[in-house]
Every structure is written in structure tokens, then in C-alpha cells.
Design a protein around this motif. Sequence first.
Motif: not given
Length: 283
Positions: A17-18, A21-22, A25, A60, A239, A271
Amino acid sequence: MSMPSTSPPTKAPVLIASSKDSIGSALSHPIIQACKSALSSRDIFTIALSGGSLPNFLRALPTAFDAAGVNPQWNKWHVILADERCVVSTHEDSNLGAVRQHFTDGVAIPKDQVYGIDETLLSEGSEAVARSYSDNVVKPLLDRSDGMLDCVVLGFGPDGHTCSLFPNHKLLTEQTLLVSHIDDSPKPPPSRITLTFPVLNKLSRCVIFCGAGASKSPILRDVFGNAILAENDEMRRLGARKLVVELKDPAPYPCAMVRPVEEDSLIWVVDEDAARDGILMKE
Ligand SMILES: O=C(O)[C@H](O)[C@@H](O)[C@H](O)[C@H](O)COP(=O)(O)O
């Protein structure tokens, strides 16, 4: 559905994940697949969850199910703890408390299908708590789920532990118990219960590792060998990027000893900060 295989995996997909926070998902993607697969075969979805930072990432999930156009059928979910600290659920150390707060209290999973430890046994010690969790929670759910948990979502610590299976601890060689107790956990609090390798490696249809942050990077560097980019459109939409990485042998840490034998049953979700030195440099 995954096919039984005779040997443990030598490679695993890693979703990157980038940002932290992402990661939720990206993590939701394999959970949704596991849920769909389970509910297409049975009327029950069994999922085991770690504590630590993981429960927060599960926030999420409801949005991710919506975005994927998949009905989660929350009433069919049965949630167990991959490990738990021997405290009451209202204690700040309780993994059940964290799972409820960040995830299950916000969705329509029936409260009696989120299984905590029997707190009345705490005064008898962690062994009694572990035995009860095995006999009264894990075994009955395995029976209802055709003998295997559908999905196990685990964190991993900066020392490479997972669940409450710590480096060089005698629990790493446990062959028989499904749930064990531990009274000398190096990570406080010392008394805990944990799923064991027989469950993680033989009785789990899908195991997902999830971790964020630079403190995880040295662990990934030791666990993974070469990586190949396997990006796809679905990942871009989330993302995230998808790599396929080699798993180093011998496994350097408890988290790397989780090698479920069913095909395509192991996946890591991290991440960029966790991946930076450990994986990306090998692309
Ligand atoms: O009860 C526990 O201590 C957790 O279940 C534990 O196994 C956790 O998953 C890892 O320690 C990673 O924790 P972080 O994600 O917070 O680093």
C-alpha cells in the motif's frame, strides 16, 4: 477455491500500500476474497484476528465490501482471536476490546459470534483459559467450517513474532495443541493464549500478514528474497502494488514459519515504509 498441495509455499504475493492510511483497503482485498470463497461453499465465514495495530486497519472493511459490490453477510461471520492477553475485555491490553472497538462493534456481526476468552477462568491461570478457548471456541468452529478456519489475519512484531509465538520460544515446536498458553511472553503482558503452528499451517485456508511502518522493514528484509512485480489493475484501483516474493529458507522468524500448505493461501500486505528496505530494493 485453493487446491491442497503437498509442500509449503516458496513464494508469496505481497501487496504494498502506498501509505499506512491506505493499508486497510489493500488488506480488505484478500479478506473479501476469502469471505466470498467461504460463503460460496458454506453458510459460515470463520476468521481469526490478531491484536496490536491490526484491528485499526479493519475499519476499512465495510467501505471496501461496498466498493467491491460484495455483500459481506456479517451475520455469517464468526470472529476468533489469533492470540489474546489474559486480561478482561475491558482492560486496555485486551485484543478482544480492540477488535470490538475498531471493527466488530461497527458492523452487524452478532455479538455472540465474536469469541473472547472465558474470563471466569482467569483466576485459574492461562493454561485453563487456553484449554477452554480450544475446546469451546476453536474446535467447534473448525467442525462447523469443514475442519479449517477460512481466514487468519496476523500482525508481526519488530522481533519477527506473530500471534504470541516468539523467537526461540518452546511454543514454536508445539505439535499437538491448537491453542496454547504462554506465561513468559517477552512482549507484555506476559500471560497470553495463542493459536499454534498446527492451526496456522494445517488448518487455515488463508493466512494474511499485515504490518505498517519502518520498524517492520528489517524483518521483511530477512524473510523475503527476490521480488518480481506482478502489478494488476485491481491493485492500482486500491492504491497498491503487487509483487511476488521468494520466501527465504530456513525461515528466520516465527512469522516466516507460517507456511500454510494449501496453494495460494499465504499473502502479505504492508505499506511502503515497511517495504522500503526490505522488499523494494530487490525489485
Ligand atoms: O497480542 C499481541 O501482541 C498481538 O496479537 C501481536 O501478535 C501483534 O500482532 C504483533 O505484536 C504486531 O503488533 P503491531 O502490529 O502492533 O506491531
